[in-house]
Motif scaffolding. Sequence first.
Motif, PDB file in Angstrom:
ATOM      1  N   LYS A 650       0.826  -1.211   0.000  1.00 16.10           N
ATOM      2  CA  LYS A 650       0.000   0.000   0.000  1.00 16.10           C
ATOM      3  C   LYS A 650       0.863   1.266   0.000  1.00 16.10           C
ATOM      4  CE  LYS A 650      -3.576  -2.709   0.476  1.00 16.10           C
ATOM      5  NZ  LYS A 650      -4.396  -3.064  -0.695  1.00 16.10           N
ATOM      6  N   SER A 651       1.965   1.179  -0.725  1.00 17.52           N
ATOM      7  CA  SER A 651       2.873   2.323  -0.774  1.00 17.52           C
ATOM      8  C   SER A 651       2.259   3.449  -1.597  1.00 17.52           C
ATOM      9  CB  SER A 651       4.203   1.907  -1.397  1.00 17.52           C
ATOM     10  OG  SER A 651       4.969   3.032  -1.730  1.00 17.52           O
ATOM     11  N   PRO A 652       2.386   4.701  -1.132  1.00 11.30           N
ATOM     12  CA  PRO A 652       1.888   5.816  -1.950  1.00 11.30           C
ATOM     13  C   PRO A 652       2.657   5.978  -3.254  1.00 11.30           C
ATOM     14  CG  PRO A 652       3.169   6.614  -0.066  1.00 11.30           C
ATOM     15  CD  PRO A 652       2.977   5.152   0.132  1.00 11.30           C
ATOM     16  N   LYS A 653       3.888   5.393  -3.309  1.00 10.66           N
ATOM     17  CA  LYS A 653       4.686   5.508  -4.525  1.00 10.66           C
ATOM     18  C   LYS A 653       4.092   4.696  -5.668  1.00 10.66           C
ATOM     19  CE  LYS A 653       9.210   5.984  -2.236  1.00 10.66           C
ATOM     20  NZ  LYS A 653      10.551   5.368  -2.147  1.00 10.66           N
ATOM     21  N   LEU A 654       3.537   3.547  -5.342  1.00  7.58           N
ATOM     22  CA  LEU A 654       3.123   2.603  -6.377  1.00  7.58           C
ATOM     23  C   LEU A 654       1.614   2.386  -6.322  1.00  7.58           C
ATOM     24  CD1 LEU A 654       5.902  -0.124  -5.946  1.00  7.58           C
ATOM     25  CD2 LEU A 654       5.998   1.967  -7.289  1.00  7.58           C
ATOM     26  N   GLY A 655       0.926   2.736  -7.399  1.00  8.88           N
ATOM     27  CA  GLY A 655      -0.469   2.367  -7.497  1.00  8.88           C
ATOM     28  C   GLY A 655      -0.572   0.951  -8.024  1.00  8.88           C
ATOM     29  N   LEU A 656      -1.780   0.398  -8.024  1.00  9.79           N
ATOM     30  CA  LEU A 656      -1.967  -0.960  -8.519  1.00  9.79           C
ATOM     31  C   LEU A 656      -1.980  -0.947 -10.041  1.00  9.79           C
ATOM     32  CD1 LEU A 656      -4.658  -2.384  -6.079  1.00  9.79           C
ATOM     33  CD2 LEU A 656      -2.267  -3.082  -6.258  1.00  9.79           C
ATOM     34  N   PRO A 657      -1.033  -1.634 -10.683  1.00 10.65           N
ATOM     35  CA  PRO A 657      -1.018  -1.677 -12.154  1.00 10.65           C
ATOM     36  C   PRO A 657      -2.080  -2.639 -12.672  1.00 10.65           C
ATOM     37  CG  PRO A 657       0.751  -3.019 -11.272  1.00 10.65           C
ATOM     38  CD  PRO A 657       0.093  -2.381 -10.090  1.00 10.65           C
ATOM     39  N   GLU A 658      -2.512  -2.400 -13.913  1.00 12.97           N
ATOM     40  CA  GLU A 658      -3.528  -3.291 -14.479  1.00 12.97           C
ATOM     41  C   GLU A 658      -2.906  -4.616 -14.925  1.00 12.97           C
ATOM     42  OE1 GLU A 658      -6.965  -3.493 -17.980  1.00 12.97           O
ATOM     43  OE2 GLU A 658      -5.618  -1.747 -17.852  1.00 12.97           O
ATOM     44  N   TRP A 659      -1.772  -4.553 -15.629  1.00 15.29           N
ATOM     45  CA  TRP A 659      -1.118  -5.762 -16.141  1.00 15.29           C
ATOM     46  C   TRP A 659       0.201  -5.969 -15.409  1.00 15.29           C
ATOM     47  CZ3 TRP A 659      -3.214  -8.906 -19.996  1.00 15.29           C
ATOM     48  CH2 TRP A 659      -4.341  -8.405 -20.633  1.00 15.29           C
ATOM     49  N   VAL A 660       0.460  -7.191 -14.972  1.00  9.51           N
ATOM     50  CA  VAL A 660       1.692  -7.477 -14.233  1.00  9.51           C
ATOM     51  C   VAL A 660       2.311  -8.793 -14.700  1.00  9.51           C
ATOM     52  CG1 VAL A 660       0.965  -6.244 -12.145  1.00  9.51           C
ATOM     53  CG2 VAL A 660       0.502  -8.697 -12.357  1.00  9.51           C
ATOM     54  N   LEU A 661       3.600  -8.865 -14.517  1.00  6.23           N
ATOM     55  CA  LEU A 661       4.347 -10.119 -14.657  1.00  6.23           C
ATOM     56  C   LEU A 661       4.771 -10.517 -13.244  1.00  6.23           C
ATOM     57  CD1 LEU A 661       7.140 -11.076 -17.095  1.00  6.23           C
ATOM     58  CD2 LEU A 661       7.727 -10.913 -14.693  1.00  6.23           C
ATOM     59  N   TYR A 662       4.604 -11.798 -12.887  1.00  2.00           N
ATOM     60  CA  TYR A 662       4.952 -12.246 -11.536  1.00  2.00           C
ATOM     61  C   TYR A 662       5.942 -13.411 -11.613  1.00  2.00           C
ATOM     62  CZ  TYR A 662       1.534 -15.992 -12.412  1.00  2.00           C
ATOM     63  OH  TYR A 662       0.852 -17.055 -12.958  1.00  2.00           O
ATOM     64  N   HIS A 663       6.724 -13.573 -10.546  1.00  2.00           N
ATOM     65  CA  HIS A 663       7.710 -14.652 -10.520  1.00  2.00           C
ATOM     66  C   HIS A 663       7.136 -15.928  -9.934  1.00  2.00           C
ATOM     67  CE1 HIS A 663      11.596 -16.611 -10.379  1.00  2.00           C
ATOM     68  NE2 HIS A 663      11.427 -16.863  -9.105  1.00  2.00           N
ATOM     69  N   GLU A 664       6.235 -15.806  -8.988  1.00  2.00           N
ATOM     70  CA  GLU A 664       5.735 -16.993  -8.299  1.00  2.00           C
ATOM     71  C   GLU A 664       4.300 -16.766  -7.853  1.00  2.00           C
ATOM     72  OE1 GLU A 664       6.733 -19.647  -4.262  1.00  2.00           O
ATOM     73  OE2 GLU A 664       7.942 -17.895  -4.775  1.00  2.00           O
ATOM     74  N   HIS A 665       3.492 -17.821  -7.918  1.00  6.13           N
ATOM     75  CA  HIS A 665       2.129 -17.801  -7.404  1.00  6.13           C
ATOM     76  C   HIS A 665       2.035 -18.818  -6.271  1.00  6.13           C
ATOM     77  CE1 HIS A 665      -2.381 -18.950  -8.061  1.00  6.13           C
ATOM     78  NE2 HIS A 665      -2.238 -18.115  -7.037  1.00  6.13           N
ATOM     79  N   SER A 666       1.970 -18.329  -5.039  1.00 11.37           N
ATOM     80  CA  SER A 666       1.867 -19.230  -3.880  1.00 11.37           C
ATOM     81  C   SER A 666       0.396 -19.557  -3.668  1.00 11.37           C
ATOM     82  CB  SER A 666       2.493 -18.589  -2.638  1.00 11.37           C
ATOM     83  OG  SER A 666       1.982 -17.291  -2.433  1.00 11.37           O
ATOM     84  N   PHE A 667      -0.059 -20.546  -4.382  1.00 15.77           N
ATOM     85  CA  PHE A 667      -1.490 -20.833  -4.506  1.00 15.77           C
ATOM     86  C   PHE A 667      -2.110 -21.279  -3.181  1.00 15.77           C
ATOM     87  CE2 PHE A 667      -4.607 -24.299  -5.479  1.00 15.77           C
ATOM     88  CZ  PHE A 667      -5.665 -23.482  -5.812  1.00 15.77           C
ATOM     89  N   SER A 668      -1.557 -22.316  -2.566  1.00 19.17           N
ATOM     90  CA  SER A 668      -2.212 -22.921  -1.412  1.00 19.17           C
ATOM     91  C   SER A 668      -1.941 -22.187  -0.108  1.00 19.17           C
ATOM     92  CB  SER A 668      -1.763 -24.381  -1.261  1.00 19.17           C
ATOM     93  OG  SER A 668      -2.180 -25.136  -2.365  1.00 19.17           O
ATOM     94  N   GLU A 669      -0.822 -21.478  -0.022  1.00 18.30           N
ATOM     95  CA  GLU A 669      -0.468 -20.862   1.258  1.00 18.30           C
ATOM     96  C   GLU A 669      -1.238 -19.569   1.495  1.00 18.30           C
ATOM     97  OE1 GLU A 669       3.847 -21.340   2.466  1.00 18.30           O
ATOM     98  OE2 GLU A 669       4.001 -21.710   0.320  1.00 18.30           O
ATOM     99  N   ASP A 670      -1.236 -18.665   0.513  1.00 16.49           N
ATOM    100  CA  ASP A 670      -1.921 -17.385   0.707  1.00 16.49           C
ATOM    101  C   ASP A 670      -2.562 -16.862  -0.567  1.00 16.49           C
ATOM    102  OD1 ASP A 670       0.359 -16.697  -0.712  1.00 16.49           O
ATOM    103  OD2 ASP A 670       1.393 -15.927   1.053  1.00 16.49           O
TER     104      ASP A 670
END
Length: 739
Positions: A650-670
């Motif tokens: 929730k940093s004021p520097k960064l708003g939520l982007p519409e499109w993202v690239l991610y390195h990992e999806h921790s599906f079952s944990e969170d």
Amino acid sequence: MAQDITSIAEEDFFEGTAACCSDSEALTQGDKEYEDILELNQFDGLPYSSRFYKLLRERKELPVWRAKCEFMDTLAKGQFVVVSGSAQTGRSSQIPQWCAEFCLSVQFQHGMVVCTQTHSQQAVDLALRVSDEMDVNIGHEVGYNIPLETCCANDTVLRFCTDDMLLREIMSDPLLERYGVVVVDQAHQRTVATDVLQGLLKDIALQRADLRVVLLTAVEPVPKQMKHFTGSAVPLIRLESPGAGEVVYNSTSDGYFCAALRLVLEIHRSEEDGDVVVFLVTTQEINLAHDILCHEAHALAPDLGELLPVAVHPRQPGSLPNPGEAGTRRSRQVFLTSSPNEDFFWAVNSLSFVIDAGLEKRYVYNPRIRTNSVIIQPISTVQALSRRQLAGPTGKCFCLYPEDRQLPAEIRPHIVESDITSTVLFLKRMEIAGLRQCDFIDRPDPEGLMQALEEMDYLAALDNDGNLSEMGIIMSEFPLEPQMAKTLLASCEFDCVSEVVIIAAMLTAPTCFLVPSVDLRPEATQCHMKFQHPEGDHFTLINIYKAFKQFQEDPYCDVEKWCQDFYLDHSALLMADALRTEFSDTLKRIELPVSVPAFGSRSNTLNIKRALLAGFFMQVARDVDGSGNYFILTHKHVAQMHPLSGYGAKSPKLGLPEWVLYHEHSFSEDNCLRTVSHITPEQFIEMAPQYFFYNLPTSESKDILQNILNHGAAGYPEEKHQTSKEEAREETYDRCVVQ
């Protein structure tokens, strides 16, 4: 050739150990007689030290010594032998030494000895212990080879290494011609690397009749593992176990976690001296137990002595004491750990109490959604027995489950429930090297295998015949997951190698972010936010690394304190620094261009995103409602940002982007996306292979991309939906060379 080595071994070697084989009482003769027989060390030609004879007395007391003659005879007569016995029997320390004696008896004409371990720390510990027992210098006659650290010489006769390091060595030496004996320790763990190694050794042994293969296991292997190499059961030597102490079953209604902590405090108040190891299930439980016990320790009466909780996370044994180090009478260490750390405690002689929850967390890969699911399940009988034996014959083991609980008979092979894309890339490389198909003890999941082949095809690592392409061959040179290896190669084309090498190193090393106790987390978050980069987490990692290097190179700065002040893991950053050097050296070795650093420029930022998309185009998501619910393109799942992400903070520097690239999806944990950076749909279209795009499931996000493709590039009309895979690949090559 096999007959020659057998006759030489019987004639030369057993002549020197005839007393051992003819009379079992020879093993208990005094040191003076042994000193008369072996005045000079057979490995370095120097006189034995007094410590050698002291250790020799201790070694003779190990259960494995009663099987020495049987083992040496079996090793001389056949290619394969299995030895089963717990860690306390001495199998891991003595068997490799005897294999070195066997190779010495034939003047090492068929090679040296290599012994694999599943963990780096165990390889180092064993090398140090064995060099001491053999009365030689570490790094000379006995050495070790682990990721990022080599302590060996050309004349090393006994080398300990991790199983994955030996697999890397097979790439340059497919028949392992430098070794006469390969010892595979902890074969019962059934890791992916150990299973692959056994599959390849079967083929290598067929081509090398002089090679000896020794499997060391904690328990007797299952029949299919015994028959793996020859089709019939290989010789099995069972070692007598020293046995476990008292076992107390204690199932409570309020759960194993609270029961374990109560037991620790009760042991400290009422039991004799001795350290405690507590087997919990998750990392969160380990950290919480550590915080609670630290708090409770302050309230204990001073006359009880100090209670010292120590968190030992899976595959991170750095907090363990040195072998043999014990707590003082006024203190008691409590090691908090989980699977697969059972074997880390084989040398902690101060252990007297074991508390076992009887459960473990396993990651099971789901190829349909390209991520791991977490399963909590009972440990196997092998693990349960191993844990009980840690307390020794005079200690106590408290099992926090009913005595009649049915435990699985064996550890489930990791190969059937893991992402095997990296394994498939390696095996394709081995086919080029001349090794035939790897004969697995348990074959991988067919769906997972097909997904791995499909992913390699998307990454252009395979040619049209399904063989490894030139791109795939270069990718296999890096000890990286295929997607990251492809990203690193793409950075050479986009002139951003210096920056992408840092990203690869930081993501390969353990996370550099320390998560303190709850009351300090806001402060830690504020510290981490100081490194945030507006383009995303991948760029933030570059900021952190560069700041770390700046302070590391400043002679007036204490870089460890700097890390502590900013809640960063100093050891993780040191590992990232070493990995960066390794990756850079590999690029130079295969003569790929390394660009001049340009971090911060607009063109460099765009090029880093292009390189990342070249490898991770399969890991793209879109915020579908503007509130942080990210739709993953490949399998229509919705996830959120991880709190440690610059966007999730929730940093004021960064708003939520519409499109993202991610390195990992921790599906079952969170159900969170980790290490996320902003991209545009145009960048995705530019870098993703056409045939991957058209294979995406139908969705609103795909429609948006298709509309951009239709209106933004006249060369890609809608009828391309029907294009063949080969035509799509050719078009992709026109747009992006690295694809």
